[in-house]
Design a protein around this motif. Structure first.
Motif, PDB file in Angstrom:
ATOM      1  N   ARG A 184       0.826  -1.146   0.176  1.00 26.10           N
ATOM      2  CA  ARG A 184      -0.197  -0.021   0.025  1.00 26.10           C
ATOM      3  C   ARG A 184       0.966   1.412  -0.015  1.00 26.10           C
ATOM      4  NH1 ARG A 184      -5.671  -0.545   1.662  1.00 26.10           N
ATOM      5  NH2 ARG A 184      -6.112  -2.790   2.055  1.00 26.10           N
ATOM      6  N   GLN A 185       1.947   1.239   0.909  1.00 18.80           N
ATOM      7  CA  GLN A 185       2.861   2.121   0.774  1.00 18.80           C
ATOM      8  C   GLN A 185       3.530   2.662  -0.492  1.00 18.80           C
ATOM      9  OE1 GLN A 185       5.473   2.130   4.251  1.00 18.80           O
ATOM     10  NE2 GLN A 185       6.650   3.676   3.617  1.00 18.80           N
ATOM     11  N   ASP A 186       4.030   1.467  -0.920  1.00 21.88           N
ATOM     12  CA  ASP A 186       4.769   1.638  -2.192  1.00 21.88           C
ATOM     13  C   ASP A 186       4.143   2.002  -3.382  1.00 21.88           C
ATOM     14  OD1 ASP A 186       7.541   1.346  -3.459  1.00 21.88           O
ATOM     15  OD2 ASP A 186       6.755  -0.592  -4.353  1.00 21.88           O
ATOM     16  N   ALA A 187       2.782   1.294  -3.740  1.00 22.17           N
ATOM     17  CA  ALA A 187       2.165   1.283  -5.014  1.00 22.17           C
ATOM     18  C   ALA A 187       0.794   1.630  -4.897  1.00 22.17           C
ATOM     19  CB  ALA A 187       2.688   0.121  -5.850  1.00 22.17           C
ATOM     20  N   GLY A 188       0.122   1.656  -3.604  1.00 18.93           N
ATOM     21  CA  GLY A 188      -1.143   1.933  -3.404  1.00 18.93           C
ATOM     22  C   GLY A 188      -1.802   0.401  -3.873  1.00 18.93           C
ATOM     23  N   ILE A 189      -1.451  -0.676  -3.603  1.00 20.91           N
ATOM     24  CA  ILE A 189      -1.971  -2.068  -3.977  1.00 20.91           C
ATOM     25  C   ILE A 189      -2.280  -2.506  -2.589  1.00 20.91           C
ATOM     26  CG2 ILE A 189      -1.605  -4.024  -4.400  1.00 20.91           C
ATOM     27  CD1 ILE A 189       0.561  -3.128  -6.755  1.00 20.91           C
ATOM     28  N   ALA A 190      -3.518  -2.732  -2.407  1.00 27.33           N
ATOM     29  CA  ALA A 190      -4.025  -3.514  -1.392  1.00 27.33           C
ATOM     30  C   ALA A 190      -4.031  -4.850  -1.494  1.00 27.33           C
ATOM     31  CB  ALA A 190      -5.574  -3.263  -1.184  1.00 27.33           C
ATOM     32  N   LEU A 191      -2.893  -5.572  -1.173  1.00 29.44           N
ATOM     33  CA  LEU A 191      -2.740  -7.020  -1.379  1.00 29.44           C
ATOM     34  C   LEU A 191      -3.739  -7.877  -0.998  1.00 29.44           C
ATOM     35  CD1 LEU A 191      -0.461  -8.289  -2.914  1.00 29.44           C
ATOM     36  CD2 LEU A 191       0.935  -8.612  -0.788  1.00 29.44           C
ATOM     37  N   ILE A 192      -3.911  -8.031   0.298  1.00 23.92           N
ATOM     38  CA  ILE A 192      -4.994  -8.818   0.986  1.00 23.92           C
ATOM     39  C   ILE A 192      -6.292  -8.576   0.294  1.00 23.92           C
ATOM     40  CG2 ILE A 192      -6.342  -9.249   2.948  1.00 23.92           C
ATOM     41  CD1 ILE A 192      -3.562  -8.532   4.593  1.00 23.92           C
ATOM     42  N   ASP A 193      -6.811  -7.373   0.020  1.00 26.74           N
ATOM     43  CA  ASP A 193      -7.970  -7.423  -0.665  1.00 26.74           C
ATOM     44  C   ASP A 193      -8.171  -7.902  -1.953  1.00 26.74           C
ATOM     45  OD1 ASP A 193      -9.094  -5.821   1.565  1.00 26.74           O
ATOM     46  OD2 ASP A 193      -8.822  -3.971   0.512  1.00 26.74           O
ATOM     47  N   GLU A 194      -6.772  -7.805  -2.757  1.00 24.65           N
ATOM     48  CA  GLU A 194      -6.731  -8.577  -4.104  1.00 24.65           C
ATOM     49  C   GLU A 194      -6.843 -10.175  -4.105  1.00 24.65           C
ATOM     50  OE1 GLU A 194      -6.983  -7.118  -7.092  1.00 24.65           O
ATOM     51  OE2 GLU A 194      -6.795  -5.065  -6.486  1.00 24.65           O
ATOM     52  N   LEU A 195      -6.216 -10.715  -2.960  1.00 26.45           N
ATOM     53  CA  LEU A 195      -6.310 -11.973  -2.647  1.00 26.45           C
ATOM     54  C   LEU A 195      -7.684 -12.501  -2.310  1.00 26.45           C
ATOM     55  CD1 LEU A 195      -2.520 -12.349  -1.111  1.00 26.45           C
ATOM     56  CD2 LEU A 195      -3.473 -13.691  -3.383  1.00 26.45           C
ATOM     57  N   TYR A 196      -8.267 -11.874  -1.390  1.00 25.25           N
ATOM     58  CA  TYR A 196      -9.332 -12.408  -0.704  1.00 25.25           C
ATOM     59  C   TYR A 196     -10.666 -11.895  -0.817  1.00 25.25           C
ATOM     60  CZ  TYR A 196      -5.249 -14.659   1.483  1.00 25.25           C
ATOM     61  OH  TYR A 196      -4.334 -15.280   1.730  1.00 25.25           O
ATOM     62  N   GLN A 197     -10.630 -10.617  -1.326  1.00 24.86           N
ATOM     63  CA  GLN A 197     -12.119  -9.917  -1.483  1.00 24.86           C
ATOM     64  C   GLN A 197     -12.537  -9.602  -2.881  1.00 24.86           C
ATOM     65  OE1 GLN A 197     -13.672  -8.980   1.161  1.00 24.86           O
ATOM     66  NE2 GLN A 197     -11.839  -9.618   2.546  1.00 24.86           N
ATOM     67  N   VAL A 198     -11.630 -10.014  -3.832  1.00 26.85           N
ATOM     68  CA  VAL A 198     -12.110 -10.030  -5.350  1.00 26.85           C
ATOM     69  C   VAL A 198     -12.607 -11.484  -5.770  1.00 26.85           C
ATOM     70  CG1 VAL A 198     -11.345  -9.567  -7.493  1.00 26.85           C
ATOM     71  CG2 VAL A 198     -10.444  -8.074  -5.760  1.00 26.85           C
ATOM     72  N   GLU A 199     -13.685 -11.498  -6.680  1.00 22.13           N
ATOM     73  CA  GLU A 199     -14.298 -12.606  -7.017  1.00 22.13           C
ATOM     74  C   GLU A 199     -13.093 -13.659  -7.543  1.00 22.13           C
ATOM     75  OE1 GLU A 199     -17.145 -14.114  -6.520  1.00 22.13           O
ATOM     76  OE2 GLU A 199     -17.725 -12.366  -5.555  1.00 22.13           O
ATOM     77  N   PRO A 200     -13.243 -14.809  -7.327  1.00 21.54           N
ATOM     78  CA  PRO A 200     -12.181 -15.798  -7.646  1.00 21.54           C
ATOM     79  C   PRO A 200     -11.991 -15.743  -9.337  1.00 21.54           C
ATOM     80  CG  PRO A 200     -13.303 -16.908  -5.753  1.00 21.54           C
ATOM     81  CD  PRO A 200     -14.067 -15.524  -6.130  1.00 21.54           C
ATOM     82  N   GLN A 201     -13.086 -15.628  -9.860  1.00 25.50           N
ATOM     83  CA  GLN A 201     -13.150 -15.771 -11.357  1.00 25.50           C
ATOM     84  C   GLN A 201     -12.739 -14.486 -12.011  1.00 25.50           C
ATOM     85  OE1 GLN A 201     -16.001 -15.959  -9.351  1.00 25.50           O
ATOM     86  NE2 GLN A 201     -16.166 -17.964  -9.383  1.00 25.50           N
ATOM     87  N   GLN A 202     -12.311 -13.409 -11.354  1.00 23.98           N
ATOM     88  CA  GLN A 202     -11.606 -12.188 -11.934  1.00 23.98           C
ATOM     89  C   GLN A 202     -10.065 -12.453 -12.291  1.00 23.98           C
ATOM     90  OE1 GLN A 202     -13.102  -9.311 -12.887  1.00 23.98           O
ATOM     91  NE2 GLN A 202     -14.951 -10.436 -12.046  1.00 23.98           N
TER      92      GLN A 202
END
Length: 327
Positions: free
Chosen positions: A58-76
């Motif tokens: 998040r600090q380095d690139a504004g990426i929410a790593l945990i959200d991308e792994l576990y909150q986004v639909e698996p089919q995406q």
């Protein structure tokens, strides 16, 4: 083959390991959304490291790593390099630290492509925080400077790359996993020529879920910038755990300014050679353990070596047991 998952880790002592064990880390193409979910929910060590890497991303690139792994639909789709580079490293490293916290320790480490970074971190060559930052910058370099590319896993002898003219002209041989499995890569615009040549020859192949042709001409534009990034790093320490790299097919020394497991190979150098690297531990009769996220991809080790086990965050061990071979 025996599987070690979040449930078995939570039951106290895991299954006995071989007298000597190798922890192996995979690279791009092994990722999927939700990898490590059960470990994240039930293993404090795993969760702690993922939260640490999430804060850094998040600090380095504004990426929410945990959200991308576990909150986004698996089919995406999960192919954007700025996400998958840190995600693969984070899950592999967190899983390795979870095993270490359980009292397990590898005798050897082996990295393939991006997995070399995880092996380097687990070996103590560079701090994990520094490596995940490097991976983020590498991803941004590739996305900014390289055109779309491809990687294709081919089921056949690597000699096909020389005997099929279209394969030789439109792709680079970037990996030899074992006698009947190799990987080619290149520019996406040239992929139809490669696939057509393989179909005409009756050779089975499938695309890896990546957007660039790592280790090939496709990522050549980042070579100079990547070398500059590495040159700015402090000198690495000697590996605290012996580390074998598929980039060299042999033992790895401390971090060097030209360490570049995802960049193109020099024209005179060989592609990633799994069998050579595997020979470094086979002579010690060491068992091997995959420490990575892949839930379906066939392991080169399990196809060529016995006494191979898997320890990865897999949501469906029954399916994995059918798709993986081992003893």
């Amino acid at each position: 083959m025996k599987l070690m998952d979040a449930h078995s880790l939570d039951q106290g002592q895991p299954a006995a390991l071989p007298r000597q064990s190798v922890w192996m880390f995979s690279g791009q193409g092994s990722q999927y959304r939700g990898m490590g979910r059960e470990l994240f929910l039930h293993e404090p060590v795993f969760r702690g490291w993922l939260e640490r890497f999430d804060a850094l991303a998040r600090q380095d690139a504004g990426i929410a790593l945990i959200d991308e792994l576990y909150q986004v639909e698996p089919q995406q789709p999960f192919e954007r390099l700025a996400l998958t580079h840190p995600a693969i490293f984070a899950v592999e490293y967190a899983l390795a630290q979870t095993l270490l916290a359980k009292g397990l320790r590898p005798d050897l480490l082996l990295g393939a492509s991006l997995g070399d970074f995880t092996a380097a971190a687990v070996a103590g060559v560079l701090p994990a925080d520094a490596i995940i930052g490097l991976l983020g910058r590498h991803a941004r370099l590739v996305e900014a400077r390289c055109e779309p590319g491809f990687m294709l896993a081919v089921f056949g002898p690597a000699s096909l790359h020389q005997t099929l003219p279209a394969l030789r002209s439109y792709s680079d041989l970037v990996g030899v996993n074992y006698d009947a499995h190799f990987v080619v890569a290149g520019h996406a615009r040239e992929l139809p020529h490669v696939e057509q040549a393989l179909r005409a020859a009756g050779v089975l192949a499938f695309r890896l879920p990546v957007g660039f042709g790592f280790h090939s001409r496709n990522v050549a534009p980042v070579a100079a910038g990547w070398s500059e990034l590495l040159a700015g790093q402090p000198p690495g320490s000697a590996p605290a755990i012996p580390w074998v790299s598929c980039a060299t097919g042999g033992w790895s020394a401390p971090w060097a300014a030209d360490f570049s497991p995802t960049s193109p190979r020099r024209p005179s150098s060989s592609p990633r050679r799994w069998p050579l690297a595997a020979a470094c531990w086979a002579e010690r009769r060491a068992g091997s353990i995959w420490v990575h996220p892949a839930r379906w991809r066939t392991s080169p080790a399990s196809c060529s070596l016995r006494n191979t086990r898997c320890c990865r965050p897999c949501p469906n061990s029954a399916t994995s047991a059918r798709c993986w071979r081992g003893s």
